[in-house]
Design a protein around this motif. Structure first.
Motif, PDB file in Angstrom:
ATOM      1  N   UNK A 275       0.825  -1.163  -0.157  1.00 45.82           N
ATOM      2  CA  UNK A 275       0.051  -0.005   0.194  1.00 45.82           C
ATOM      3  C   UNK A 275       0.905   1.181  -0.130  1.00 45.82           C
ATOM      4  N   UNK A 276       1.771   1.208   0.814  1.00 47.69           N
ATOM      5  CA  UNK A 276       2.818   2.461   0.907  1.00 47.69           C
ATOM      6  C   UNK A 276       3.475   2.779  -0.374  1.00 47.69           C
ATOM      7  N   UNK A 277       3.862   1.845  -1.061  1.00 43.10           N
ATOM      8  CA  UNK A 277       4.596   1.848  -2.229  1.00 43.10           C
ATOM      9  C   UNK A 277       3.735   2.491  -3.315  1.00 43.10           C
ATOM     10  N   UNK A 278       2.431   2.099  -3.249  1.00 44.75           N
ATOM     11  CA  UNK A 278       1.456   2.383  -4.263  1.00 44.75           C
ATOM     12  C   UNK A 278       1.355   4.024  -4.029  1.00 44.75           C
ATOM     13  N   UNK A 279       1.048   4.312  -2.766  1.00 42.98           N
ATOM     14  CA  UNK A 279       0.741   5.937  -2.235  1.00 42.98           C
ATOM     15  C   UNK A 279       2.073   6.820  -2.446  1.00 42.98           C
TER      16      UNK A 279
ATOM     17  N   UNK B 271       4.488   6.045  -4.897  1.00 44.09           N
ATOM     18  CA  UNK B 271       4.505   6.386  -6.298  1.00 44.09           C
ATOM     19  C   UNK B 271       3.519   7.486  -6.744  1.00 44.09           C
ATOM     20  N   UNK B 272       2.326   7.544  -6.378  1.00 43.32           N
ATOM     21  CA  UNK B 272       1.391   8.495  -6.508  1.00 43.32           C
ATOM     22  C   UNK B 272       1.766   9.910  -6.143  1.00 43.32           C
TER      23      UNK B 272
ATOM     24  N   UNK C 106       4.123  11.280  -8.442  1.00 38.78           N
ATOM     25  CA  UNK C 106       3.521  11.570  -9.803  1.00 38.78           C
ATOM     26  C   UNK C 106       2.718  12.927  -9.522  1.00 38.78           C
ATOM     27  N   UNK C 107       2.160  13.129  -8.541  1.00 37.47           N
ATOM     28  CA  UNK C 107       1.199  14.101  -8.398  1.00 37.47           C
ATOM     29  C   UNK C 107       1.826  15.507  -7.905  1.00 37.47           C
TER      30      UNK C 107
ATOM     31  N   UNK D  81       7.108  13.835 -11.007  1.00 40.34           N
ATOM     32  CA  UNK D  81       7.650  12.896 -11.858  1.00 40.34           C
ATOM     33  C   UNK D  81       6.915  12.549 -12.918  1.00 40.34           C
TER      34      UNK D  81
ATOM     35  N   UNK E 276      -0.689   4.573 -17.538  1.00 34.52           N
ATOM     36  CA  UNK E 276       0.037   4.431 -16.497  1.00 34.52           C
ATOM     37  C   UNK E 276       0.059   5.711 -15.493  1.00 34.52           C
ATOM     38  N   UNK E 277      -0.959   6.486 -15.964  1.00 35.90           N
ATOM     39  CA  UNK E 277      -1.013   7.616 -15.190  1.00 35.90           C
ATOM     40  C   UNK E 277       0.193   8.644 -15.133  1.00 35.90           C
ATOM     41  N   UNK E 278       1.030   8.359 -16.090  1.00 40.52           N
ATOM     42  CA  UNK E 278       2.181   9.321 -16.132  1.00 40.52           C
ATOM     43  C   UNK E 278       2.268  10.297 -17.037  1.00 40.52           C
TER      44      UNK E 278
END
Lengths: 191, 457
Positions: free
Chosen positions: B4-8, B10-11, B14-15, B19, B67-69
């Motif tokens: 979970x923490x890796x996902x957050x 990464x977000x 990006x946001x 990134x 990929x939301x990038x």
């Protein structure tokens, strides 16, 4: 499926307040019934323990026997809440060969948030493969791995989820899981 | 299973930490378009670019969504046009420039690089035509970028070409005087130019490149800055080894994003995947600055003693992290310090903390050179040439890429500000000390011989 001709396969669910030794107590009872565990998934959420076990037992061991035996393995009566059901024929044992996406939703804590998102996804034939939700500093966070039907246009889904989120002050994002693997795992995606 | 923490995290990258993939650049080989007839040459060039790149923007958008990038820029790099102009005159050069500009518009990309020539040892008639056409071409096109390689570690420095480029830069500035010399922002002079660089204005598709190739430029100053802020909040006394480790770890993540996007776009387009250029490319946005990284590391003023050591540490750690993440690292791959494109560097230059000389020192240990620096409009051609020669010497002797992209802003003096907006940003006019006193030296002309390739201790 990994069954033997004379075996019976059961799916066992156990819930309890968490403490040290629950897995030991459950597996001891399964072993006593000559059961062989072939799958297990366990987690603890806010002090509560849950486990899902798939095990093979010799023919003649009934679901009631398994349930009773495991329930008796607790420290006190009623400590372990147990459900046992026979594995149904034809239920696939692996994940479907579909692209997996990660859905992230963040926003204020309100009743019905998961329900709204789940209703929307079910309506679009999107399946949850893994789902977590928790409160963090007053913010409600949902993280899910979902599989999308190949016929569903991603752009449409993303836009609709964005609108759904906006209506409830949630930010809902869907991204292919490989972006998270690429950034967080040593192994190269696709290698 | 993903954490979970890796996902957050990464977000968050990006946001909030910018990134992104800074550019997806399609390299297109145009050797098969060479033709003695100008009209056919231009038609073939246009047709090939449109046929190869017509789906580039669409596929980048699709992959970006998946990929939301963000994929910030989609660009094209071509075979150095100096090869295409063999046997042609300046009129063809101008027609070719307009054709390339129009082809860019047709396929929806914002910039095209490769109006270029390799003249480190001497120049052909076609290459001289190209160079002499630059003031007209760069003032009459919008999307074209030019680069001239005037030096290499194996050939030395072609000072005749350096002198010519001093003149051409001045003429280009005059030709685009209404935009404060903006034509010069699309013109770079190189030593040891890489043939697979995806970043403008120096992108090109070198002679050793495939028929068609996708090269990726990643970014990430903001991500590295935040990673270092977190480290130093946890451990205010972190050592330089610990700082280098954190930069490497972050560069690894950034590079992986580029590799993923590059492979997917190239597969979708059915072309080769080339390289990931893991340069730290700043933008004028606050929070996306290489200068801010130096401040986080403890330099109160960018340009103060310690700045060169800091940028060396950063540059080296970025490469090490990126190289572990991908076996396809190439291009420039280092920390860029383009003054107008980095809000903190521009502010330091305006305050007088960061001088041309300090920037030159910093470029000896990082990528790429004296970049996006505005100088007084009355700087003479010989001084510009001598400035180029200095920077080329750093590249040639140290066997690294260096470059000069200076803009003599017509009518502007030290202390004035020039603003182009967008990714090109704005910058103060910087002083060139001892301007006008190098002519007798640089006008010796000829070639500064290549340095020793052995006995290097």
């Amino acid at each position: 499926m990994d069954t033997m001709p004379d075996s019976q396969c059961y799916i066992i669910s156990v819930m309890s307040v968490d403490r040290v030794g629950i897995i030991h107590d459950i597996t001891e009872q399964i072993l006593a019934l000559q059961g062989n565990i072939i799958g297990l998934s366990q987690t603890v959420m806010r002090g509560y323990f849950t486990v899902l076990v798939e095990a093979l037992f010799p023919a003649g061991v009934k679901a009631e026997d398994v349930m009773e035996r495991i329930a008796q393995g607790g420290h006190r009566p009623g400590e372990l809440q147990v459900l046992v059901m026979p594995r149904q024929a034809g239920v696939p044992t692996g994940k479907p060969h579909a692209e997996t996406y990660v859905l992230t939703a963040r926003g204020p804590d309100r009743p019905g948030t998961i329900h709204r998102i789940a209703a929307f996804l079910a309506g679009h034939d999107v399946n949850f493969e893994d789902l977590y939700a928790y409160l963090d500093s007053g913010q409600f966070i949902i993280l899910a791995q979902v599989t999308l039907p190949s016929s569903l246009p991603l752009e449409r889904l993303q836009l609709d989820l964005e609108m759904l989120g906006r209506a409830s002050d949630m930010e809902i994002i869907v991204q292919h899981e490989n972006i998270f693997k690429a950034v967080n795992e040593i192994k190269m995606v696709g290698s | 299973m993903l954490q979970c923490q890796s996902i957050l995290d990464t977000l968050e990258m990006i946001q909030k930490e910018h990134l992104d993939v800074r550019c997806v650049t399609m390299g297109i080989n145009l050797f098969d378009c060479i033709c003695p007839e100008a009209e056919y040459l231009c038609r073939r060039v246009r047709d090939k670019i449109v046929s190869k790149a017509s789906r580039l923007v669409r596929e980048c958008e699709r992959v970006s969504r998946k990929y939301g990038i963000p994929v910030v820029n989609r660009r094209i790099a071509i075979t150095p046009a100096g090869f295409l102009l063999a046997g042609h005159g300046r009129e063809t050069a101008l027609s070719l420039g307009r054709t390339l500009d129009e082809a860019c518009r047709e396929v929806g990309v914002d910039l095209l690089g490769g109006f270029s020539a390799f003249v480190q040892k001497g120049m052909t008639a076609g290459e001289e035509t190209l160079i002499r056409s630059l003031p007209a071409v760069l003032s009459q096109t919008r999307r074209l970028c030019a680069s001239i390689n005037v030096a290499s570690s194996t050939a030395g420095i072609n000072v005749d070409a350096v002198l010519l480029m001093g003149e051409i830069i001045r003429q280009t500035a005059e030709a685009t005087a209404a935009q404060d010399g903006f034509g010069c922002a699309k013109l770079v002079v190189f030593a040891n130019i890489p043939e697979d660089n995806p970043f403008m204005a120096g992108a090109l598709c070198g002679p050793g490149e495939p028929e068609c190739v996708i090269n990726i430029g990643v970014s990430g100053p903001g991500v590295i800055k935040r990673a270092l802020e977190r480290l130093l909040a946890e451990r205010p006394n972190a050592t330089f080894q610990q700082i280098a480790e954190r930069i490497k770890e972050t560069a690894f993540r950034v590079t992986r994003v580029g590799e993923l996007i590059g492979r997917e776009v190239s597969t979708a387009l059915g072309v080769s995947f080339g390289i990931v250029d893991l340069s730290l490319a700043p933008t004028p946005q606050v929070g996306d600055s290489v200068g801010e990284i130096l401040q986080v590391l403890g330099l109160e003023k960018i340009g103060a003693p310690g700045s060169t050591a800091a940028i060396a540490l950063l540059n080296d750690a970025v490469k090490k992290g990126g190289l572990f993440a991908s076996s396809s690292v190439g291009g420039l791959s280092g920390a860029f310090i383009p003054v107008s494109e980095d809000a903190m560097l521009a502010a330091a230059a305006a305050a007088g903390d960061l001088t041309l000389e300090k920037l030159e020192a910093m470029t000896s240990v990082c990528s790429v050179g004296l970049d996006m620096i505005v100088i007084p409009g009355d700087t003479d051609a010989a001084t510009i040439a001598a400035l180029i020669a200095d920077e080329m010497a750093i590249g040639v002797i140290n066997k690294k890429t260096t470059a000069v992209r200076v803009i003599p802003a017509p009518g502007k003096k030290v202390g004035d500000t020039v603003s182009w907006g967008g990714l090109f940003g704005s910058a103060p006019v910087m002083a060139v000390r001892n301007s006008g006193t190098s002519a007798a030296f640089i006008r010796h002309g000829g070639r500064i011989p290549a340095p020793l390739q052995s006995l290097t201790n």
